[in-house]
Design a protein around this motif. Structure first.
Motif, PDB file in Angstrom:
ATOM      1  N   UNK A 195       0.833  -1.206   0.000  1.00  0.00           N
ATOM      2  CA  UNK A 195       0.000   0.000   0.000  1.00  0.00           C
ATOM      3  C   UNK A 195       0.865   1.252   0.000  1.00  0.00           C
ATOM      4  N   UNK A 196       2.033   1.173   0.619  1.00  0.00           N
ATOM      5  CA  UNK A 196       2.940   2.323   0.657  1.00  0.00           C
ATOM      6  C   UNK A 196       3.438   2.663  -0.747  1.00  0.00           C
ATOM      7  N   UNK A 197       3.669   1.646  -1.560  1.00  0.00           N
ATOM      8  CA  UNK A 197       4.244   1.867  -2.886  1.00  0.00           C
ATOM      9  C   UNK A 197       3.201   2.005  -3.993  1.00  0.00           C
ATOM     10  N   UNK A 198       1.959   1.587  -3.742  1.00  0.00           N
ATOM     11  CA  UNK A 198       0.954   1.577  -4.801  1.00  0.00           C
ATOM     12  C   UNK A 198      -0.266   2.392  -4.356  1.00  0.00           C
ATOM     13  N   UNK A 199      -0.477   3.512  -5.026  1.00  0.00           N
ATOM     14  CA  UNK A 199      -1.526   4.443  -4.628  1.00  0.00           C
ATOM     15  C   UNK A 199      -2.906   3.801  -4.665  1.00  0.00           C
ATOM     16  N   UNK A 200      -3.152   2.947  -5.662  1.00  0.00           N
ATOM     17  CA  UNK A 200      -4.477   2.329  -5.773  1.00  0.00           C
ATOM     18  C   UNK A 200      -4.791   1.480  -4.537  1.00  0.00           C
ATOM     19  N   UNK A 201      -3.809   0.732  -4.076  1.00  0.00           N
ATOM     20  CA  UNK A 201      -4.027  -0.091  -2.883  1.00  0.00           C
ATOM     21  C   UNK A 201      -4.160   0.788  -1.648  1.00  0.00           C
ATOM     22  N   UNK A 202      -3.354   1.830  -1.578  1.00  0.00           N
ATOM     23  CA  UNK A 202      -3.421   2.741  -0.433  1.00  0.00           C
ATOM     24  C   UNK A 202      -4.810   3.375  -0.342  1.00  0.00           C
ATOM     25  N   UNK A 203      -5.351   3.812  -1.483  1.00  0.00           N
ATOM     26  CA  UNK A 203      -6.671   4.426  -1.483  1.00  0.00           C
ATOM     27  C   UNK A 203      -7.747   3.423  -1.078  1.00  0.00           C
ATOM     28  N   UNK A 204      -7.618   2.182  -1.567  1.00  0.00           N
ATOM     29  CA  UNK A 204      -8.577   1.147  -1.176  1.00  0.00           C
ATOM     30  C   UNK A 204      -8.528   0.911   0.322  1.00  0.00           C
ATOM     31  N   UNK A 205      -7.324   0.846   0.864  1.00  0.00           N
ATOM     32  CA  UNK A 205      -7.153   0.622   2.296  1.00  0.00           C
ATOM     33  C   UNK A 205      -7.727   1.788   3.103  1.00  0.00           C
ATOM     34  N   UNK A 206      -7.474   3.009   2.652  1.00  0.00           N
ATOM     35  CA  UNK A 206      -7.956   4.193   3.365  1.00  0.00           C
ATOM     36  C   UNK A 206      -9.476   4.289   3.309  1.00  0.00           C
ATOM     37  N   UNK A 207     -10.059   3.913   2.170  1.00  0.00           N
ATOM     38  CA  UNK A 207     -11.501   4.045   1.983  1.00  0.00           C
ATOM     39  C   UNK A 207     -12.289   2.909   2.628  1.00  0.00           C
ATOM     40  N   UNK A 208     -11.615   1.844   3.033  1.00  0.00           N
ATOM     41  CA  UNK A 208     -12.321   0.729   3.680  1.00  0.00           C
ATOM     42  C   UNK A 208     -11.951   0.649   5.153  1.00  0.00           C
ATOM     43  N   UNK A 209     -10.779   0.108   5.434  1.00  0.00           N
ATOM     44  CA  UNK A 209     -10.381  -0.144   6.823  1.00  0.00           C
ATOM     45  C   UNK A 209     -10.239   1.151   7.614  1.00  0.00           C
ATOM     46  N   UNK A 210      -9.439   2.095   7.116  1.00  0.00           N
ATOM     47  CA  UNK A 210      -9.143   3.301   7.892  1.00  0.00           C
ATOM     48  C   UNK A 210     -10.389   4.152   8.120  1.00  0.00           C
ATOM     49  N   UNK A 211     -11.166   4.365   7.076  1.00  0.00           N
ATOM     50  CA  UNK A 211     -12.342   5.234   7.187  1.00  0.00           C
ATOM     51  C   UNK A 211     -13.354   4.680   8.183  1.00  0.00           C
ATOM     52  N   UNK A 212     -13.683   3.402   8.049  1.00  0.00           N
ATOM     53  CA  UNK A 212     -14.687   2.834   8.944  1.00  0.00           C
ATOM     54  C   UNK A 212     -14.145   2.688  10.357  1.00  0.00           C
ATOM     55  N   UNK A 213     -12.855   2.335  10.487  1.00  0.00           N
ATOM     56  CA  UNK A 213     -12.251   2.213  11.812  1.00  0.00           C
ATOM     57  C   UNK A 213     -12.318   3.529  12.569  1.00  0.00           C
ATOM     58  N   UNK A 214     -12.025   4.639  11.890  1.00  0.00           N
ATOM     59  CA  UNK A 214     -12.100   5.953  12.530  1.00  0.00           C
ATOM     60  C   UNK A 214     -13.533   6.272  12.949  1.00  0.00           C
ATOM     61  N   UNK A 215     -14.490   5.915  12.117  1.00  0.00           N
ATOM     62  CA  UNK A 215     -15.888   6.190  12.448  1.00  0.00           C
ATOM     63  C   UNK A 215     -16.332   5.417  13.689  1.00  0.00           C
ATOM     64  N   UNK A 216     -15.898   4.161  13.792  1.00  0.00           N
ATOM     65  CA  UNK A 216     -16.265   3.341  14.950  1.00  0.00           C
ATOM     66  C   UNK A 216     -15.705   3.939  16.235  1.00  0.00           C
TER      67      UNK A 216
END
Length: 223
Positions: free
Chosen positions: A134-155
């Motif tokens: 995810x650090x090297x590939x923007x597409x994976x980083x965005x997927x990670x941010x839009x799924x795990x990180x976003x919902x985790x912060x909301x919880x």
């Protein structure tokens, strides 16, 4: 934490790939091989020739379906993040933060920190690869941010808001408290696996967590 659980879900995802009608049999085989190799060796250490050999196809067949190795990575890993990693990572966060009101904020955060570090330890190889790629590939980083990180912060933010309303926490901006709770957790993860393994190992992990939660709740000023 069951160390085989992630592997079981990964295999279930591979079986799901096999059943998707819109993909050819060769595409399924290539993605299945890529997932296995990326999980065991990492993206950069896995060659297209190895993927072809694992998939039982000619290397040229790979490039008829995918222009680059990165295209395979996006096709193989992004769905894993969405379908496996996100619910797998977030499930226990919901369960822990929705605990009964008689559990204190400090007790719940302590349980959350212990659970997350235990999850990482049991699945270190998979998460290390996920974070590295995810650090090297923007597409994976965005997927990670839009799924795990976003919902985790909301919880976590909802949990903080509930405890502010209950009078247990000071009426500070919930998004700030959420960031502090998660930042301390990420700091422990970084020291344990990246920048300070020796320093982290200087105290037992449970004591490290207890001290971190104590500082979260009481600060570092002499009182």
């Amino acid at each position: 934490m069951d160390e085989q659980r992630f592997e079981d879900r990964l295999q279930a995802f591979i079986e799901e790939i096999k059943q998707e009608d819109q993909m050819t049999e060769k595409q399924r085989s290539i993605l299945e091989a890529a997932i296995k190799l990326f999980a065991s060796k990492g993206f950069h250490a896995s060659s297209t020739s190895e993927i072809a050999r694992e998939a039982g196809v000619a290397e040229g067949t790979i490039f008829r379906h995918y222009k680059t190795k990165k295209d395979i990575l996006i096709a193989a890993v992004a769905p894993v993040i969405v379908k496996i990693a996100a619910p797998y990572i977030l499930k226990d966060i919901r369960t822990i933060t929705e605990a009964r009101a008689e559990k204190s904020f400090a007790d719940i955060v302590t349980e959350l920190y212990r659970n997350r570090l235990s999850l990482l330890e049991a699945n270190e190889k998979h998460f290390r690869i996920l974070i590295q790629e995810a650090f090297f590939h923007e597409e994976l980083r965005e997927t990670l941010l839009q799924t795990v990180a976003k919902e985790g912060k909301q919880i976590i933010q909802r949990f903080v808001e509930q405890r502010i309303e209950a009078g247990e926490l000071r009426p500070l901006p919930p998004e700030v408290l959420m960031r502090i709770v998660l930042s301390l957790l990420l700091g422990m993860v970084a020291f344990k696996y990246v920048v300070g393994k020796e320093e982290f190992a200087s105290l037992p992990e449970e004591e490290q967590i207890d001290l971190t939660v104590d500082i979260l709740m009481n600060g570092i000023s002499q009182r």
